[in-house]
Scaffold this motif. Sequence first.
Motif, PDB file in Angstrom:
ATOM      1  N   LEU C   9       0.839  -1.198   0.000  1.00  0.00           N
ATOM      2  CA  LEU C   9       0.000   0.000   0.000  1.00  0.00           C
ATOM      3  C   LEU C   9       0.877   1.252   0.000  1.00  0.00           C
ATOM      4  CD1 LEU C   9      -2.736  -1.116   2.546  1.00  0.00           C
ATOM      5  CD2 LEU C   9      -3.060  -0.735   0.101  1.00  0.00           C
ATOM      6  N   GLU C  10       1.928   1.244   0.797  1.00  0.00           N
ATOM      7  CA  GLU C  10       2.862   2.379   0.816  1.00  0.00           C
ATOM      8  C   GLU C  10       3.402   2.629  -0.585  1.00  0.00           C
ATOM      9  OE1 GLU C  10       3.577   4.376   3.140  1.00  0.00           O
ATOM     10  OE2 GLU C  10       3.403   3.418   5.107  1.00  0.00           O
ATOM     11  N   SER C  11       3.773   1.526  -1.221  1.00  0.00           N
ATOM     12  CA  SER C  11       4.343   1.631  -2.558  1.00  0.00           C
ATOM     13  C   SER C  11       3.328   2.199  -3.539  1.00  0.00           C
ATOM     14  CB  SER C  11       4.811   0.233  -3.007  1.00  0.00           C
ATOM     15  OG  SER C  11       5.240   0.271  -4.336  1.00  0.00           O
ATOM     16  N   VAL C  12       2.095   1.840  -3.396  1.00  0.00           N
ATOM     17  CA  VAL C  12       1.028   2.386  -4.236  1.00  0.00           C
ATOM     18  C   VAL C  12       0.870   3.887  -3.957  1.00  0.00           C
ATOM     19  CG1 VAL C  12      -1.446   2.385  -4.669  1.00  0.00           C
ATOM     20  CG2 VAL C  12      -0.209   0.206  -4.493  1.00  0.00           C
ATOM     21  N   ARG C  13       0.859   4.209  -2.679  1.00  0.00           N
ATOM     22  CA  ARG C  13       0.683   5.613  -2.292  1.00  0.00           C
ATOM     23  C   ARG C  13       1.787   6.490  -2.885  1.00  0.00           C
ATOM     24  NH1 ARG C  13       2.491   9.034   0.913  1.00  0.00           N
ATOM     25  NH2 ARG C  13       3.829   7.587   2.034  1.00  0.00           N
ATOM     26  N   GLY C  15       3.200   6.010  -5.518  1.00  0.00           N
ATOM     27  CA  GLY C  15       3.163   5.932  -6.974  1.00  0.00           C
ATOM     28  C   GLY C  15       4.189   4.987  -7.557  1.00  0.00           C
ATOM     29  N   GLN C  16       4.872   4.240  -6.729  1.00  0.00           N
ATOM     30  CA  GLN C  16       5.898   3.325  -7.226  1.00  0.00           C
ATOM     31  C   GLN C  16       5.295   2.044  -7.799  1.00  0.00           C
ATOM     32  OE1 GLN C  16       8.028   3.123  -3.575  1.00  0.00           O
ATOM     33  NE2 GLN C  16       9.511   4.715  -4.121  1.00  0.00           N
ATOM     34  N   THR C  17       4.098   1.746  -7.351  1.00  0.00           N
ATOM     35  CA  THR C  17       3.409   0.555  -7.866  1.00  0.00           C
ATOM     36  C   THR C  17       2.043   0.985  -8.372  1.00  0.00           C
ATOM     37  OG1 THR C  17       4.506  -0.784  -6.201  1.00  0.00           O
ATOM     38  CG2 THR C  17       2.603  -1.770  -7.301  1.00  0.00           C
ATOM     39  N   SER C  18       1.694   0.555  -9.577  1.00  0.00           N
ATOM     40  CA  SER C  18       0.379   0.916 -10.097  1.00  0.00           C
ATOM     41  C   SER C  18      -0.683   0.068  -9.411  1.00  0.00           C
ATOM     42  CB  SER C  18       0.319   0.663 -11.608  1.00  0.00           C
ATOM     43  OG  SER C  18       0.200  -0.729 -11.840  1.00  0.00           O
ATOM     44  N   VAL C  19      -1.877   0.554  -9.496  1.00  0.00           N
ATOM     45  CA  VAL C  19      -2.968  -0.168  -8.854  1.00  0.00           C
ATOM     46  C   VAL C  19      -3.096  -1.576  -9.432  1.00  0.00           C
ATOM     47  CG1 VAL C  19      -5.474  -0.272  -8.665  1.00  0.00           C
ATOM     48  CG2 VAL C  19      -4.261   1.849  -8.151  1.00  0.00           C
ATOM     49  N   ASP C  20      -3.006  -1.687 -10.728  1.00  0.00           N
ATOM     50  CA  ASP C  20      -3.169  -3.004 -11.338  1.00  0.00           C
ATOM     51  C   ASP C  20      -2.054  -3.960 -10.919  1.00  0.00           C
ATOM     52  OD1 ASP C  20      -5.497  -3.372 -13.206  1.00  0.00           O
ATOM     53  OD2 ASP C  20      -4.796  -1.375 -13.785  1.00  0.00           O
ATOM     54  N   ASP C  21      -0.852  -3.415 -10.882  1.00  0.00           N
ATOM     55  CA  ASP C  21       0.253  -4.260 -10.432  1.00  0.00           C
ATOM     56  C   ASP C  21       0.042  -4.719  -8.988  1.00  0.00           C
ATOM     57  OD1 ASP C  21       1.377  -3.948 -12.845  1.00  0.00           O
ATOM     58  OD2 ASP C  21       3.171  -2.871 -12.161  1.00  0.00           O
ATOM     59  N   ALA C  22      -0.420  -3.805  -8.182  1.00  0.00           N
ATOM     60  CA  ALA C  22      -0.632  -4.148  -6.771  1.00  0.00           C
ATOM     61  C   ALA C  22      -1.676  -5.256  -6.648  1.00  0.00           C
ATOM     62  CB  ALA C  22      -1.083  -2.914  -5.995  1.00  0.00           C
ATOM     63  N   LEU C  23      -2.721  -5.084  -7.407  1.00  0.00           N
ATOM     64  CA  LEU C  23      -3.780  -6.090  -7.370  1.00  0.00           C
ATOM     65  C   LEU C  23      -3.224  -7.449  -7.812  1.00  0.00           C
ATOM     66  CD1 LEU C  23      -6.746  -6.245  -6.698  1.00  0.00           C
ATOM     67  CD2 LEU C  23      -7.285  -5.774  -9.074  1.00  0.00           C
ATOM     68  N   MET C  24      -2.424  -7.431  -8.850  1.00  0.00           N
ATOM     69  CA  MET C  24      -1.816  -8.651  -9.341  1.00  0.00           C
ATOM     70  C   MET C  24      -0.924  -9.291  -8.271  1.00  0.00           C
ATOM     71  SD  MET C  24      -1.648 -10.755 -11.792  1.00  0.00           S
ATOM     72  CE  MET C  24      -2.588  -9.781 -12.976  1.00  0.00           C
ATOM     73  N   GLN C  25      -0.103  -8.446  -7.654  1.00  0.00           N
ATOM     74  CA  GLN C  25       0.797  -8.998  -6.630  1.00  0.00           C
ATOM     75  C   GLN C  25       0.029  -9.621  -5.465  1.00  0.00           C
ATOM     76  OE1 GLN C  25       4.176  -6.782  -5.168  1.00  0.00           O
ATOM     77  NE2 GLN C  25       4.264  -5.622  -7.081  1.00  0.00           N
TER      78      GLN C  25
ATOM     79  N   THR H   3     -13.865  -5.402  -6.368  1.00  0.00           N
ATOM     80  CA  THR H   3     -14.042  -4.019  -6.819  1.00  0.00           C
ATOM     81  C   THR H   3     -13.766  -3.052  -5.681  1.00  0.00           C
ATOM     82  OG1 THR H   3     -15.983  -5.081  -7.777  1.00  0.00           O
ATOM     83  CG2 THR H   3     -15.569  -2.776  -8.379  1.00  0.00           C
ATOM     84  N   ASP H   4     -14.215  -3.402  -4.501  1.00  0.00           N
ATOM     85  CA  ASP H   4     -13.967  -2.541  -3.349  1.00  0.00           C
ATOM     86  C   ASP H   4     -12.472  -2.364  -3.136  1.00  0.00           C
ATOM     87  OD1 ASP H   4     -16.627  -2.454  -3.022  1.00  0.00           O
ATOM     88  OD2 ASP H   4     -16.720  -3.803  -1.306  1.00  0.00           O
ATOM     89  N   SER H  11      -8.018   5.069  -4.540  1.00  0.00           N
ATOM     90  CA  SER H  11      -8.123   6.186  -3.611  1.00  0.00           C
ATOM     91  C   SER H  11      -6.784   6.412  -2.900  1.00  0.00           C
ATOM     92  CB  SER H  11      -9.240   5.903  -2.606  1.00  0.00           C
ATOM     93  OG  SER H  11      -9.271   6.880  -1.601  1.00  0.00           O
ATOM     94  N   VAL H  12      -6.110   5.342  -2.562  1.00  0.00           N
ATOM     95  CA  VAL H  12      -4.795   5.456  -1.929  1.00  0.00           C
ATOM     96  C   VAL H  12      -3.814   6.078  -2.928  1.00  0.00           C
ATOM     97  CG1 VAL H  12      -2.811   4.150  -1.079  1.00  0.00           C
ATOM     98  CG2 VAL H  12      -5.125   3.560  -0.308  1.00  0.00           C
ATOM     99  N   ARG H  13      -3.846   5.605  -4.141  1.00  0.00           N
ATOM    100  CA  ARG H  13      -2.929   6.101  -5.157  1.00  0.00           C
ATOM    101  C   ARG H  13      -3.113   7.606  -5.377  1.00  0.00           C
ATOM    102  NH1 ARG H  13      -2.894   7.438 -10.048  1.00  0.00           N
ATOM    103  NH2 ARG H  13      -5.047   6.815 -10.452  1.00  0.00           N
ATOM    104  N   ARG H  14      -4.367   8.025  -5.343  1.00  0.00           N
ATOM    105  CA  ARG H  14      -4.633   9.443  -5.546  1.00  0.00           C
ATOM    106  C   ARG H  14      -4.364  10.276  -4.298  1.00  0.00           C
ATOM    107  NH1 ARG H  14      -9.298   7.355  -8.148  1.00  0.00           N
ATOM    108  NH2 ARG H  14     -10.485   7.782  -6.254  1.00  0.00           N
ATOM    109  N   GLY H  15      -3.970   9.610  -3.236  1.00  0.00           N
ATOM    110  CA  GLY H  15      -3.682  10.323  -1.996  1.00  0.00           C
ATOM    111  C   GLY H  15      -4.914  10.711  -1.218  1.00  0.00           C
ATOM    112  N   GLN H  16      -6.064  10.260  -1.677  1.00  0.00           N
ATOM    113  CA  GLN H  16      -7.307  10.604  -0.976  1.00  0.00           C
ATOM    114  C   GLN H  16      -7.500   9.792   0.294  1.00  0.00           C
ATOM    115  OE1 GLN H  16      -9.801   9.827  -4.301  1.00  0.00           O
ATOM    116  NE2 GLN H  16      -9.853  11.956  -4.996  1.00  0.00           N
TER     117      GLN H  16
END
Lengths: 251, 251, 251, 251, 251, 251, 251, 251
Positions: C9-13, C15-25, H3-4, H11-16
């Motif tokens: 989650l930190e990595s996503v925040r 911007g180092q990991t994209s959402v799709d990549d995170a979901l995949m991981q 989806t959630d 939302s995390v990625r956008r910093g929200q």
Amino acid sequence: MDTDIRRLLESVRRGQTSVDDALMQLKTAPFEDIGYAKVDLHRKLRQGAAEVIYGAGKTPRQIVGIIETMRKNGQDRVLITRISPEDAACVAQCVPMEYHEDAKVGIVGGMPEPDGIGRVVVATGGTSDIPVAEEAALTAEIFGSEVVRLYDVGVAGVHRLLAHMELLMGASVIVAVAGMEGALASVVGGLADCPVIAVPTSVGYGASFGGVSALLSMLNSCASGVSVVNIDNGFGAGYLANRINHMEVRQ
Amino acid sequence: MDTDIRRLLESVRRGQTSVDDALMQLKTAPFEDIGYAKVDLHRKLRQGAAEVIYGAGKTPRQIVGIIETMRKNGQDRVLITRISPEDAACVAQCVPMEYHEDAKVGIVGGMPEPDGIGRVVVATGGTSDIPVAEEAALTAEIFGSEVVRLYDVGVAGVHRLLAHMELLMGASVIVAVAGMEGALASVVGGLADCPVIAVPTSVGYGASFGGVSALLSMLNSCASGVSVVNIDNGFGAGYLANRINHMEVRQ
Amino acid sequence: MDTDIRRLLESVRRGQTSVDDALMQLKTAPFEDIGYAKVDLHRKLRQGAAEVIYGAGKTPRQIVGIIETMRKNGQDRVLITRISPEDAACVAQCVPMEYHEDAKVGIVGGMPEPDGIGRVVVATGGTSDIPVAEEAALTAEIFGSEVVRLYDVGVAGVHRLLAHMELLMGASVIVAVAGMEGALASVVGGLADCPVIAVPTSVGYGASFGGVSALLSMLNSCASGVSVVNIDNGFGAGYLANRINHMEVRQ
Amino acid sequence: MDTDIRRLLESVRRGQTSVDDALMQLKTAPFEDIGYAKVDLHRKLRQGAAEVIYGAGKTPRQIVGIIETMRKNGQDRVLITRISPEDAACVAQCVPMEYHEDAKVGIVGGMPEPDGIGRVVVATGGTSDIPVAEEAALTAEIFGSEVVRLYDVGVAGVHRLLAHMELLMGASVIVAVAGMEGALASVVGGLADCPVIAVPTSVGYGASFGGVSALLSMLNSCASGVSVVNIDNGFGAGYLANRINHMEVRQ
Amino acid sequence: MDTDIRRLLESVRRGQTSVDDALMQLKTAPFEDIGYAKVDLHRKLRQGAAEVIYGAGKTPRQIVGIIETMRKNGQDRVLITRISPEDAACVAQCVPMEYHEDAKVGIVGGMPEPDGIGRVVVATGGTSDIPVAEEAALTAEIFGSEVVRLYDVGVAGVHRLLAHMELLMGASVIVAVAGMEGALASVVGGLADCPVIAVPTSVGYGASFGGVSALLSMLNSCASGVSVVNIDNGFGAGYLANRINHMEVRQ
Amino acid sequence: MDTDIRRLLESVRRGQTSVDDALMQLKTAPFEDIGYAKVDLHRKLRQGAAEVIYGAGKTPRQIVGIIETMRKNGQDRVLITRISPEDAACVAQCVPMEYHEDAKVGIVGGMPEPDGIGRVVVATGGTSDIPVAEEAALTAEIFGSEVVRLYDVGVAGVHRLLAHMELLMGASVIVAVAGMEGALASVVGGLADCPVIAVPTSVGYGASFGGVSALLSMLNSCASGVSVVNIDNGFGAGYLANRINHMEVRQ
Amino acid sequence: MDTDIRRLLESVRRGQTSVDDALMQLKTAPFEDIGYAKVDLHRKLRQGAAEVIYGAGKTPRQIVGIIETMRKNGQDRVLITRISPEDAACVAQCVPMEYHEDAKVGIVGGMPEPDGIGRVVVATGGTSDIPVAEEAALTAEIFGSEVVRLYDVGVAGVHRLLAHMELLMGASVIVAVAGMEGALASVVGGLADCPVIAVPTSVGYGASFGGVSALLSMLNSCASGVSVVNIDNGFGAGYLANRINHMEVRQ
Amino acid sequence: MDTDIRRLLESVRRGQTSVDDALMQLKTAPFEDIGYAKVDLHRKLRQGAAEVIYGAGKTPRQIVGIIETMRKNGQDRVLITRISPEDAACVAQCVPMEYHEDAKVGIVGGMPEPDGIGRVVVATGGTSDIPVAEEAALTAEIFGSEVVRLYDVGVAGVHRLLAHMELLMGASVIVAVAGMEGALASVVGGLADCPVIAVPTSVGYGASFGGVSALLSMLNSCASGVSVVNIDNGFGAGYLANRINHMEVRQ
């Protein structure tokens, strides 16, 4: 069948059918007696698109005989369950049959195009449950369902199951196949919102008692929407899954 | 006990103890016979810091008698399990005892400071498993363990369990209490890396067969590190959990 | 695992990991899918130093495949249980594996130095219980425990057991393996003050019902500190014994 | 009985008894029919010195009726088993009967002098087994055995049992009464060299299954010289113990 | 054994035995450890005149090893039960052993002169029960009892049994061996006035459940003086019968 | 038998038979002892027109021996059940025996003319139940009943059964043979008004538990007039059906 | 029923019955729906002279309702089984019913003259089996059989049974009612040559398991001509006995 | 749920959303912890339109608490199963609840309009099965299914069932509720071509073993398309029936 009776009665009333003939038809129509078996020929009309032969305890010769009676009566697609590789080889010499050794299943007439309302997911707890799962999957397929296989996702590593949440959430019906403690059905039943058919398997040893442990576990599932078939009854689960997967079509 | 024999033999060799006295000591030392029970007084030395009375099938008078024999011999902390509210009220008139109605447990001498190597987590599948879980929790506490309760986290809603991953991962020992299909033990056993003690409960109906379904499920757990105690045996699980939770201290 | 999610989650925040990549991981990381099995590669991190393959129902080819996937991922030490001499010979042609015929156990990568907090004692009631006991002993050893074997000390000659009191009193954990009436667990549980893991075996005939008699006996043990695993489950007992024997180290 | 037939035939041959009378005697002699029961009056001659009434399921009135029929026929000493305190009170208003509430046993005609070849030891695993043990002890006593009671010597504290080695070694017969895991019979059977009669009790909970666990344990005893009677069947054990304890006398 | 401890303590008191030696003797005396078995050498003194080896699950080599250890220690007469014809042939090449194929029993050292207080009658319900009955009969004989065999006298033809009333009435002990409904024990128990040892056999099919039907029937016998051993346990019954048949001699 | 005793007593009274001879006759008459079996020769008089040998567990030599003893005593018609093809071939070399491989039944002396009061209908649920059904049918036939076979009319296709209503309504006795869920007995019992003998078979898998499912189903039949014999006991059902089918003749 | 269909079809052919009416008749004729029950009014024609109400689980009001529906339709004789004294008192206020408290049986319309082909003998092993036996006897009587009661003739005193040989030999059908070891059925089956219906009872304790012991014993009876009904099912046995006892009449 | 997670990660990625908040949401969202229960609030979204409370083992106060938590969160329609009349009366004082005494079911919020794809038929074998059937029917109704009740159509009078062929043929799903021999499921399964959910009930006595007989019968059904839920689990069957009855709507 009710309509048949009505039609027959009408025919009797109009004098087109004699009473004795009507009585005879009421009795003999629904099956053909070939000595060692009464082949049910109305069943396609009443219950589905293919016919099933339970192979265990039947000789290859008997199996061939039943298949031929069916084909003679227009039933081209036949599923033979619980048939050993040796017997399958014998049958295949007389009838064009595709054999799946894992599932001990023979298929005559090939697979139809899937026409169900969704996909049937067949999941197993472990590798050893695969033969039963394949029996379920092939059965659902021959009756017209698209099947997705999701094997070795037992609850001792629940992350393996969670990784396929999308698949589970999108399923039309889920068949959960597991031996030992059989907890897969409960966890899947809690995650998904479609009907779940649980198949206990005889995989295990000691206090698994040939599948009784998994069976009881599944019957006692605290998840709603779960029902159970006999131990190792992949066919029954696949058949029912397909039936549910064709609900909208048949209405 | 081996050391005791050696010491006694030395004393005999030095002539400080006669042969007959030695024989007598070998026989009578470890317990006091109060007629209806042989109260084990060596047990504190050998096995732990508190003594336990299994209340079921004993009259309040007998329970009080055993407690008093213990206290007379320096055993101040006593756990009484499976004692009904009515019997507990009787006992409490003679001995200062704290009663936990849910768990049907009485405690004499109060709780000690926890001194284990970590925390014992007691988890239940449902609300109805709480009495058994409380018996486990109180038992672990009276022997010196810190206990965290995590109730109603059954596998039909596996997200409730996952929400407490940190707790499970940090536990020293986990006691998994569940009836019906008893799958909690397998899922917890797959998630955690500490010893898991599974307690089947008689919660359920029909094919739960008074806890047999959960028992078999737990014995067949495909997760490693899981062992099982008798149906509804919260005490046994709590006792063992505490023992494991004191491993480093006693070595 | 919780920490992994946080890190991701930190990595996503950041911007180092994209959402799709995170979901995949989140979905694919913990195991490698080799078709017939999902090999769990996180397990070493989560649960111990060696990986286990349950050999029954797997072909030698499948076993070799799983071993190789493990070794490719840095898992050098592997325990294969319930593998027949014939299959073991096949596997040994591809992978350097030491085979213990008594226990039907194969070991890849050799035994580690013991590093537990004490010694695990594995005791049996009779000579016929030795195969199950060896499975337990070898399992505990491959995970890093020193094991002492104490065989044929059944309760019908209780003096044989008493002769080893020192050993029992000094054990870190005791695994009590017995068939028939399974009373060994109770007697050992009454003598020792460490955790006792009882393993019922299918040794016996008639009313032993394939180990059910011993299983029930052990579940009903009147001694405290005893828990039970499945009939003939030497592996499960050895695994748990080792886990308990490493309590202080992992804390 | 054989002698009776011979004597009767002799009488027929000598013309002293008619054929019809002989036939009648062959049929009606051994018992008196009082409607709701056929009271066996030859049994004293054939099988022992006292008669037994199984009280459960009989009304106080029926019990009194049977006692009176016996006494009328010279049977003065009667044992009534499984009779509730309420029914016992009713019976005691009509017949002088001593009632043992613990054992639910009534005794008419008092205890005889012991005349067996030795002493019967009745041992129990726990306090809760005492009622069954008392039924056994009183039964052995009314038929003429000296009985020594040795209660609460279960195997979880095997030293309590070893402290009474002399008693066990000197016994003529031992009755071992235990519930839960029923291991007492095996340990006693291994220590003693006289016949051991094992009585499983329904004491326990969960997987004790109302005495099944103890029953199986005792049937599977690895000690020689042990045989088993029905769950809670103190009477049967006491009766058989007494019979064995009178072996030399009757020969 | 008690006397041994006393004698040892006296010796310590007199300074004739050191404390360490005494401790050692207390521990090691009663058996010899030959690796795969702890051969009990005190047992002859404590329990009888011959030693028994349970052959099932032991290799011929192990059996020969145990026999030789026994003979080396002066135990000349040995009974080996449950040994297959093949294994018996192997053993007979190293040790002079007489083999009874029916009973799967081997006898080393020949039969002794009978010296019991009477005769042991071994009766069977049918022809198929004979192997178990022979195991019982040979066991009783090797320990010194005269045995009379009375085979195929099942209750469905009760006249066959009545024809041997004299034999039954004159017996010291009766061993009743029966499968299926196991009613022989009850009928014999009602006719005879000596101890009756019932042996359920696994003879039967369907709802006989491998001897369970006969076992339950015998445990529920309404005849007094009947006790039961494990299914097919001819040895246990013969051993106990012999013990009872030597009651007066040993007192 | 009663008449025999009376006649014998008369003979004793008249001095025509000595007491010792009478005693001997009472004992030895009803059977001939050929060592491994007591062949019942009175049975024909008492119970029917043919004799039965239960072949399982008997050697061909023993079977031949029993047949010859019977024939020597005037019993020409013999039914041998549960005899394997191999054993049957051996027997057939010594005695003229017709062998039915399906039913594993041998027949010596041929079939009699049927002389019952009606027809026995033997019905099966499936094809796999036929061997048990044939055992029943052949048994009824050898004792003199006309038998109609009605195979593969299981309840999952209830129209197959209804098509033979006339047959069922006209039957003297119906033998309903079924495995799996065993519902045939209830449906037949509800349709017919003659005695129905239900034979559960071990056909099935998983939770059929070797015929237990069908057995319980039949015992719980909600239809009146149904009774049950042991699992796979075709002989018992055929024997009883024939007995009922000869009610009027024998009165 | 077949004849009914034919008659209906004829009527349709002649135009006397419309198709819709015929269809309706086929559906509704055989019973009257009174909401909570479908009262079967054709049953008298099809199956016997009286109707039966299973009282357990029905309210007195419901029972009265069913009786009245029957009487309204010409069914005057009704048997109500398993009705408690309290409910019987309620019912008796609305309908003239004779109540037999022992058997928990109510009879409306009185007993008919016996018209069977012989006598039904109802025998019990003990006094406690009498309630079940009475249910059987009263059932046989209300359907028209003469019944002879022979109570308390259990096999532990086989002479009590032999004393009534004449009665047993002369019976048309024997109902053998026994709990505990249930051996009565086998002994009676061996002595008599008429059909024997065995009724296991729940009389007993411990390993009688609520009648299972007797049930298994009876199913495994080595006597021919014996069949079994459910535990405590006196009604079923009496009903079937009567049916057999009317064989000649109905042909 | 997937989806959630995705939305949250976005939302995390956008910093929200902060990482800690996200972690918290992942853990706490799906339920509210009210101490004695974790009320699942996401379930409506995931699984259906109403929430269910299993009343057994919960106090009225707890039930009211859970209902109020639900309503507070917008869940207006609640089904409470297995609630006694007494507890229902208590609850009804705090919450407007309609109580169905037969089914022991309480309903809060009234019934919705049916919106399924067809009709659910609930059939029972007998009158005593109605309570379980009502639980099933009410459950299906509260989730939005039209239900047709077809009671007392057991297979012993198969014409009662055939009379409703049209109803069975037109059903969307059939719930077959039966105790005793449970054959209803097989017969219905053979007649109909929709999914059949079998519910064994504990109705019966003796060898019905509290519903085990019916359960096994249903699991072994030779009809295809039948699956089974736990004994007496009317709720589970009704819930699953409704789910299947809404297949097309939800896709």
